[in-house]
Design a protein around this motif. Sequence first.
Motif, mmCIF file in Angstrom:
data_model
loop_
_atom_site.group_PDB
_atom_site.id
_atom_site.type_symbol
_atom_site.label_atom_id
_atom_site.label_comp_id
_atom_site.label_asym_id
_atom_site.label_seq_id
_atom_site.Cartn_x
_atom_site.Cartn_y
_atom_site.Cartn_z
ATOM 1 N N VAL A 40 49.472 40.411 39.716
ATOM 2 C CA VAL A 40 48.985 39.772 38.490
ATOM 3 C C VAL A 40 48.891 40.829 37.402
ATOM 4 C CG1 VAL A 40 47.700 37.972 39.700
ATOM 5 C CG2 VAL A 40 46.557 40.126 39.154
ATOM 6 N N ALA A 41 48.998 40.388 36.149
ATOM 7 C CA ALA A 41 48.894 41.330 35.039
ATOM 8 C C ALA A 41 47.458 41.787 34.832
ATOM 9 C CB ALA A 41 49.429 40.686 33.761
ATOM 10 N N GLY A 42 46.505 40.930 35.212
ATOM 11 C CA GLY A 42 45.094 41.229 35.026
ATOM 12 C C GLY A 42 44.340 39.961 34.706
ATOM 13 N N MET A 43 43.082 40.099 34.322
ATOM 14 C CA MET A 43 42.260 38.924 34.021
ATOM 15 C C MET A 43 41.569 39.073 32.678
ATOM 16 S SD MET A 43 39.085 37.025 36.027
ATOM 17 C CE MET A 43 37.983 38.442 36.107
ATOM 18 N N VAL A 44 41.552 37.978 31.931
ATOM 19 C CA VAL A 44 40.668 37.818 30.784
ATOM 20 C C VAL A 44 39.516 36.929 31.252
ATOM 21 C CG1 VAL A 44 40.430 36.904 28.455
ATOM 22 C CG2 VAL A 44 42.538 38.082 29.127
ATOM 23 N N SER B 19 37.000 49.238 44.061
ATOM 24 C CA SER B 19 36.850 50.227 42.985
ATOM 25 C C SER B 19 38.032 50.226 42.029
ATOM 26 C CB SER B 19 36.694 51.637 43.584
ATOM 27 O OG SER B 19 37.830 51.939 44.399
ATOM 28 N N GLY B 20 38.979 49.302 42.217
ATOM 29 C CA GLY B 20 40.154 49.287 41.349
ATOM 30 C C GLY B 20 40.793 47.927 41.351
ATOM 31 N N GLY B 21 42.094 47.902 41.098
ATOM 32 C CA GLY B 21 42.819 46.641 41.036
ATOM 33 C C GLY B 21 43.373 46.417 39.649
ATOM 34 N N ALA B 22 43.901 45.235 39.425
ATOM 35 C CA ALA B 22 44.440 44.883 38.117
ATOM 36 C C ALA B 22 43.317 44.913 37.082
ATOM 37 C CB ALA B 22 45.091 43.505 38.175
ATOM 38 N N PRO B 23 43.638 45.237 35.827
ATOM 39 C CA PRO B 23 42.586 45.379 34.806
ATOM 40 C C PRO B 23 41.922 44.057 34.466
ATOM 41 C CG PRO B 23 44.741 45.490 33.783
ATOM 42 C CD PRO B 23 44.981 45.512 35.268
ATOM 43 N N VAL B 24 40.682 44.148 34.047
ATOM 44 C CA VAL B 24 39.894 42.983 33.651
ATOM 45 C C VAL B 24 39.229 43.292 32.320
ATOM 46 C CG1 VAL B 24 37.914 41.517 34.213
ATOM 47 C CG2 VAL B 24 39.433 42.314 36.049
ATOM 48 N N VAL B 25 39.279 42.338 31.394
ATOM 49 C CA VAL B 25 38.520 42.458 30.159
ATOM 50 C C VAL B 25 37.558 41.289 30.085
ATOM 51 C CG1 VAL B 25 40.357 41.294 28.843
ATOM 52 C CG2 VAL B 25 38.613 42.620 27.640
ATOM 53 N N HIS B 26 36.281 41.599 29.890
ATOM 54 C CA HIS B 26 35.249 40.569 29.743
ATOM 55 C C HIS B 26 35.015 40.302 28.259
ATOM 56 C CE1 HIS B 26 33.298 39.417 33.567
ATOM 57 N NE2 HIS B 26 33.823 40.546 34.020
ATOM 58 N N LEU B 27 35.204 39.042 27.852
ATOM 59 C CA LEU B 27 34.890 38.608 26.500
ATOM 60 C C LEU B 27 33.563 37.857 26.560
ATOM 61 C CD1 LEU B 27 38.391 37.197 25.417
ATOM 62 C CD2 LEU B 27 37.596 39.563 25.437
ATOM 63 N N VAL C 9 40.524 34.583 22.423
ATOM 64 C CA VAL C 9 40.826 34.545 23.849
ATOM 65 C C VAL C 9 42.339 34.583 24.071
ATOM 66 C CG1 VAL C 9 40.626 33.196 25.974
ATOM 67 C CG2 VAL C 9 38.699 33.297 24.371
ATOM 68 N N LEU C 10 43.086 33.795 23.283
ATOM 69 C CA LEU C 10 44.534 33.752 23.462
ATOM 70 C C LEU C 10 45.178 35.076 23.078
ATOM 71 C CD1 LEU C 10 45.382 30.135 22.230
ATOM 72 C CD2 LEU C 10 44.831 30.945 24.511
ATOM 73 N N ASP C 11 44.627 35.750 22.074
ATOM 74 C CA ASP C 11 45.126 37.089 21.734
ATOM 75 C C ASP C 11 44.934 38.049 22.903
ATOM 76 O OD1 ASP C 11 45.872 36.291 19.214
ATOM 77 O OD2 ASP C 11 44.126 37.161 18.193
ATOM 78 N N ALA C 12 43.795 37.968 23.568
ATOM 79 C CA ALA C 12 43.521 38.843 24.708
ATOM 80 C C ALA C 12 44.476 38.547 25.861
ATOM 81 C CB ALA C 12 42.072 38.695 25.160
ATOM 82 N N ILE C 13 44.787 37.254 26.081
ATOM 83 C CA ILE C 13 45.744 36.885 27.131
ATOM 84 C C ILE C 13 47.118 37.459 26.812
ATOM 85 C CG2 ILE C 13 46.959 34.961 28.215
ATOM 86 C CD1 ILE C 13 44.417 33.305 27.849
ATOM 87 N N ALA C 14 47.563 37.297 25.549
ATOM 88 C CA ALA C 14 48.870 37.818 25.148
ATOM 89 C C ALA C 14 48.926 39.335 25.306
ATOM 90 C CB ALA C 14 49.161 37.421 23.703
ATOM 91 N N GLU C 15 47.840 39.995 24.983
ATOM 92 C CA GLU C 15 47.772 41.448 25.132
ATOM 93 C C GLU C 15 47.857 41.853 26.604
ATOM 94 O OE1 GLU C 15 44.253 44.794 24.691
ATOM 95 O OE2 GLU C 15 44.283 43.116 23.275
ATOM 96 N N MET C 16 47.162 41.120 27.462
ATOM 97 C CA MET C 16 47.185 41.429 28.893
ATOM 98 C C MET C 16 48.571 41.163 29.487
ATOM 99 S SD MET C 16 45.152 42.505 31.382
ATOM 100 C CE MET C 16 43.439 42.100 30.966
ATOM 101 N N ALA C 17 49.258 40.144 28.968
ATOM 102 C CA ALA C 17 50.556 39.757 29.533
ATOM 103 C C ALA C 17 51.610 40.840 29.371
ATOM 104 C CB ALA C 17 51.040 38.458 28.875
ATOM 105 N N VAL C 18 51.499 41.665 28.343
ATOM 106 C CA VAL C 18 52.519 42.701 28.100
ATOM 107 C C VAL C 18 52.103 44.053 28.645
ATOM 108 C CG1 VAL C 18 53.395 41.498 26.081
ATOM 109 C CG2 VAL C 18 51.595 43.202 25.787
ATOM 110 N N ARG C 19 51.024 44.065 29.436
ATOM 111 C CA ARG C 19 50.596 45.343 30.029
ATOM 112 C C ARG C 19 51.702 45.887 30.919
ATOM 113 N NH1 ARG C 19 48.312 47.199 34.830
ATOM 114 N NH2 ARG C 19 48.569 45.154 35.783
ATOM 115 N N PRO C 20 52.043 47.192 30.788
ATOM 116 C CA PRO C 20 53.117 47.766 31.629
ATOM 117 C C PRO C 20 52.735 47.810 33.095
ATOM 118 C CG PRO C 20 52.010 49.481 30.344
ATOM 119 C CD PRO C 20 51.471 48.178 29.858
#
Length: 565
Positions: free
Chosen positions: A389-393, A503-511, A554-565
């Motif tokens: 997964v790319a990560g979670m919002v 202690s790790g895994g795909a990145p998560v951003v809490h809004l 929220v949608l901006d954060a999803i779009a940002e997470m989707a392009v994470r390398p």
Amino acid sequence: MSRDQVVAAIYETVLRPELYEMFMEAWEDHIGAILSDPSVAASLDARDVQGGMEIDPELQAHFARAHDILEQIGRKLPRSELRSRVARTQGFAILASPEGRILAAGSAARDLLGERAALEDLTAHLVGHGARMLEALLKAARAGDKSANPLVLTTDIRPRHLIARIAFDEGAPVQVMIEGLDYQWTREAEQMLVTSFGLSRAEVEVVRKLMTGQSLRDIADSSGRSEHTVRNQAKSVLAKTGAPGQVELIRLVAYLVDTEARTRAGHPGMVALPSEIWRMRSGLDMQLFRCGDPGGRPVIYLHGMLDGMAPLQFLQDRFRRRGMRVLAPVRPGYGLSPGVASPEAAIDAVAAHVGELIEREGLDRPVILGHMAGALFGHVLCNRLRDGVAGMVAVSGGGPILRMKQISQMAPRQRVMSYTARYTPALLPFFVRAGMALIDSDQIGKLMDSLYRPGSHERTVIARLGVEELMHAGYRFAVQSGAGGFVSDGHLMVRNWTPLIGSGGAPVVHLHGAHDPVLSASATEAFAAVHSHVSFRLRPEAGQFLLYEEPHYVLDAIAEMAVRP
């Protein structure tokens, strides 16, 4: 509040669900008096496990007996939202029983078939094997098979195509919905197919003629091309669009080009999103909802405890415009997904089901959108699936609720429920079951009054956006399968589940909204600070309904997470 007064309030709530708030006030006074003893509070706060509060055994017995009574009484079937929605629609829509009796019909269907129409009046207009296909779907409905695939039926009338599918109504038997695939073929529609899927102009022409009900042989005859050439073009279209066959292709294209019909679909109090039932490798059934752009970037939505699919209904057009394909698996014990034996089993089931969903749909590193309690499960997925997964919002979610200080800062009704789940977990099923009785009644608005007091930030948002009835639909979704999902989540939220996220895994951003009355922004920020892969962003003007209040953020954060390398 004396023990006798609490007992009286328990049984009054059983008899009259609308008195739920009175019962909650009585219980809050009782449990508050116990927690006011500093020695008791200190002892409970030092525990890392649930339970510990001593409750009068006779009082516990009354809770258990009242719960049993509610179970014996059974659930009151709510009014059929689906039937009333069909009856109100201006388009072609029919809701039928598995036996073939028309339960409701839209205005266009009544005009075409007559006010006293029977399903036989429709089947007389089906061409090819349509009548046989529809009878097979009705047979599946009679057998209670909720996993039967939708059908596209061709007619000799307008609308030219119908879609027939199994329909689910809260508390009602399986039914069959038949709707017109009305669409307007325009230059813009053609360009959408070219842009979205890279179809050639010749392939677009094949699609256009398939949509009118022509066979591949008919298309070949009318175009002067060989049937072999047309067949190869059709295969190319299926490969480019990802549609398994012509039926699915017609459904996909009708969905894409029919923006006007999508605008008409549903009403503020009804979640009108397509769903299906999957049989998973775990042996469990899983309900799955979809919305957004079918060819867009994949997003997996994990719902909360009470909101259900209401946010997706609210945001579906925004998802589509932003090019996001949203898949929403229903967690065990919610909607039409059956419950499991324990909260731990629920976590394992969600992880397994989402992994299987990604595999079966061929999703390329989807973004997880975890809403409220759904964020807990998203954290586990980010740890277990890692680069899958790319990560979670995470929106309006937070860490475990373990200390009295966290609970004491909550809004009144969420506070008393959290105290109960944390310190007297054996009593939680009655609280949920009594709330279910209120949801099932015609007094569902009283539950919202209990959760979000008039004048609060949340009620202001609900009124401004006009989503009260839509949120009621979310409440009904939460208890459609019973109390299992809500009780399981209630236990999980007040346990220390952080070992499950590692202690790790795909990145998560809490809004998080600064005015959130349930999970404080400061506690969520502190939770994020101790996990290197978790970040925190505060929205100073928002509250718990951040997903409704500031969807663009929220949608901006999803779009940002989707392009994470």
